[in-house]
Motif scaffolding. Structure first.
Motif, PDB file in Angstrom:
ATOM      1  N   TRP A 150       0.815  -1.216   0.000  1.00  0.00           N
ATOM      2  CA  TRP A 150       0.000   0.000   0.000  1.00  0.00           C
ATOM      3  C   TRP A 150       0.847   1.265   0.000  1.00  0.00           C
ATOM      4  O   TRP A 150       0.423   2.296  -0.493  1.00  0.00           O
ATOM      5  CB  TRP A 150      -0.962   0.002   1.178  1.00  0.00           C
ATOM      6  CG  TRP A 150      -0.291  -0.201   2.496  1.00  0.00           C
ATOM      7  CD1 TRP A 150      -0.142  -1.373   3.162  1.00  0.00           C
ATOM      8  CD2 TRP A 150       0.335   0.799   3.305  1.00  0.00           C
ATOM      9  NE1 TRP A 150       0.553  -1.178   4.322  1.00  0.00           N
ATOM     10  CE2 TRP A 150       0.856   0.152   4.441  1.00  0.00           C
ATOM     11  CE3 TRP A 150       0.517   2.174   3.169  1.00  0.00           C
ATOM     12  CZ2 TRP A 150       1.536   0.832   5.432  1.00  0.00           C
ATOM     13  CZ3 TRP A 150       1.195   2.846   4.171  1.00  0.00           C
ATOM     14  CH2 TRP A 150       1.687   2.177   5.283  1.00  0.00           C
ATOM     15  N   TRP A 151       2.021   1.221   0.527  1.00  0.00           N
ATOM     16  CA  TRP A 151       2.861   2.416   0.604  1.00  0.00           C
ATOM     17  C   TRP A 151       3.353   2.855  -0.773  1.00  0.00           C
ATOM     18  O   TRP A 151       3.721   4.004  -0.957  1.00  0.00           O
ATOM     19  CB  TRP A 151       4.056   2.174   1.524  1.00  0.00           C
ATOM     20  CG  TRP A 151       4.968   1.104   1.022  1.00  0.00           C
ATOM     21  CD1 TRP A 151       6.024   1.258   0.170  1.00  0.00           C
ATOM     22  CD2 TRP A 151       4.892  -0.277   1.303  1.00  0.00           C
ATOM     23  NE1 TRP A 151       6.605   0.056  -0.097  1.00  0.00           N
ATOM     24  CE2 TRP A 151       5.933  -0.920   0.592  1.00  0.00           C
ATOM     25  CE3 TRP A 151       4.062  -1.060   2.084  1.00  0.00           C
ATOM     26  CZ2 TRP A 151       6.149  -2.279   0.646  1.00  0.00           C
ATOM     27  CZ3 TRP A 151       4.289  -2.423   2.135  1.00  0.00           C
ATOM     28  CH2 TRP A 151       5.311  -3.011   1.425  1.00  0.00           C
ATOM     29  N   GLU A 152       3.329   1.943  -1.762  1.00  0.00           N
ATOM     30  CA  GLU A 152       3.797   2.297  -3.093  1.00  0.00           C
ATOM     31  C   GLU A 152       2.815   3.195  -3.833  1.00  0.00           C
ATOM     32  O   GLU A 152       3.202   3.902  -4.750  1.00  0.00           O
ATOM     33  CB  GLU A 152       4.052   1.027  -3.906  1.00  0.00           C
ATOM     34  CG  GLU A 152       5.214   0.214  -3.373  1.00  0.00           C
ATOM     35  CD  GLU A 152       5.407  -1.081  -4.107  1.00  0.00           C
ATOM     36  OE1 GLU A 152       4.539  -1.451  -4.928  1.00  0.00           O
ATOM     37  OE2 GLU A 152       6.436  -1.741  -3.864  1.00  0.00           O
ATOM     38  N   SER A 153       1.542   3.173  -3.450  1.00  0.00           N
ATOM     39  CA  SER A 153       0.541   3.979  -4.152  1.00  0.00           C
ATOM     40  C   SER A 153      -0.001   5.128  -3.297  1.00  0.00           C
ATOM     41  O   SER A 153      -0.841   5.880  -3.767  1.00  0.00           O
ATOM     42  CB  SER A 153      -0.619   3.082  -4.599  1.00  0.00           C
ATOM     43  OG  SER A 153      -1.235   2.488  -3.473  1.00  0.00           O
ATOM     44  N   ASP A 154       0.456   5.285  -2.093  1.00  0.00           N
ATOM     45  CA  ASP A 154      -0.002   6.362  -1.221  1.00  0.00           C
ATOM     46  C   ASP A 154       0.711   7.656  -1.614  1.00  0.00           C
ATOM     47  O   ASP A 154       1.931   7.756  -1.495  1.00  0.00           O
ATOM     48  CB  ASP A 154       0.292   6.025   0.236  1.00  0.00           C
ATOM     49  CG  ASP A 154      -0.338   6.996   1.212  1.00  0.00           C
ATOM     50  OD1 ASP A 154      -0.578   8.160   0.828  1.00  0.00           O
ATOM     51  OD2 ASP A 154      -0.597   6.593   2.350  1.00  0.00           O
ATOM     52  N   PRO A 155      -0.043   8.678  -2.103  1.00  0.00           N
ATOM     53  CA  PRO A 155       0.626   9.896  -2.579  1.00  0.00           C
ATOM     54  C   PRO A 155       1.367  10.646  -1.475  1.00  0.00           C
ATOM     55  O   PRO A 155       2.330  11.356  -1.756  1.00  0.00           O
ATOM     56  CB  PRO A 155      -0.515  10.739  -3.146  1.00  0.00           C
ATOM     57  CG  PRO A 155      -1.754  10.183  -2.575  1.00  0.00           C
ATOM     58  CD  PRO A 155      -1.481   8.747  -2.265  1.00  0.00           C
ATOM     59  N   TRP A 156       0.961  10.496  -0.239  1.00  0.00           N
ATOM     60  CA  TRP A 156       1.661  11.191   0.846  1.00  0.00           C
ATOM     61  C   TRP A 156       3.009  10.558   1.144  1.00  0.00           C
ATOM     62  O   TRP A 156       3.934  11.225   1.593  1.00  0.00           O
ATOM     63  CB  TRP A 156       0.804  11.192   2.106  1.00  0.00           C
ATOM     64  CG  TRP A 156      -0.417  12.020   1.945  1.00  0.00           C
ATOM     65  CD1 TRP A 156      -1.680  11.559   1.738  1.00  0.00           C
ATOM     66  CD2 TRP A 156      -0.503  13.452   1.934  1.00  0.00           C
ATOM     67  NE1 TRP A 156      -2.548  12.616   1.606  1.00  0.00           N
ATOM     68  CE2 TRP A 156      -1.854  13.793   1.727  1.00  0.00           C
ATOM     69  CE3 TRP A 156       0.428  14.472   2.078  1.00  0.00           C
ATOM     70  CZ2 TRP A 156      -2.287  15.100   1.665  1.00  0.00           C
ATOM     71  CZ3 TRP A 156      -0.016  15.778   2.022  1.00  0.00           C
ATOM     72  CH2 TRP A 156      -1.356  16.085   1.815  1.00  0.00           C
ATOM     73  N   LEU A 157       3.141   9.264   0.886  1.00  0.00           N
ATOM     74  CA  LEU A 157       4.397   8.579   1.168  1.00  0.00           C
ATOM     75  C   LEU A 157       5.317   8.512  -0.041  1.00  0.00           C
ATOM     76  O   LEU A 157       6.534   8.489   0.106  1.00  0.00           O
ATOM     77  CB  LEU A 157       4.109   7.153   1.661  1.00  0.00           C
ATOM     78  CG  LEU A 157       3.364   7.063   2.986  1.00  0.00           C
ATOM     79  CD1 LEU A 157       3.041   5.623   3.314  1.00  0.00           C
ATOM     80  CD2 LEU A 157       4.160   7.690   4.109  1.00  0.00           C
TER      81      LEU A 157
END
Length: 113
Positions: free
Chosen positions: A75-82
């Protein structure tokens, strides 16, 4: 008479099965956990007279990034904040600006007549 054999601390902890009689240090334990992964799950419920007031579900996964990807957690690969990828945020912002401009233009047209 049966002679008792002493049981070593290594065999008591279950570490003797692998044949490694060296004590594990924190780095080794952390490496094993990150390599294989660790899941901790639990539920907390607060009830009063058989009425459920609060339920908290806890799910904690500890793993390396490679292990997480192997099991489908990314999920962290598509989270714009991360990711720092703000293309979607910019597009949303631009659409909102256009909509506000349309609404303001419509309000000005309605007041002028």
């Amino acid at each position: 008479m049966v002679a008792e054999q002493p049981v070593s601390a290594v065999s008591q902890t279950g570490l003797g099965a692998s044949g490694n009689h060296q004590p594990a240090n924190l780095g080794d334990i952390l490496e094993r956990v990150l390599d294989k992964g660790l899941v901790i799950a639990g539920d907390i419920q607060v009830n009063l007279l058989d009425i459920e007031l609060l339920t908290i579900k806890l799910r904690l996964v500890i793993a390396s990034l490679e292990t997480a990807r192997e099991v489908g957690i990314n999920w962290w690969e598509s989270d714009p904040w991360l990711t720092g990828d703000s293309k979607q945020l910019r597009a949303d912002n631009e659409r909102l600006r256009e909509r506000v401009a349309e609404l303001e233009a419509g309000r000005e047209d309605g007041q002028g007549e």
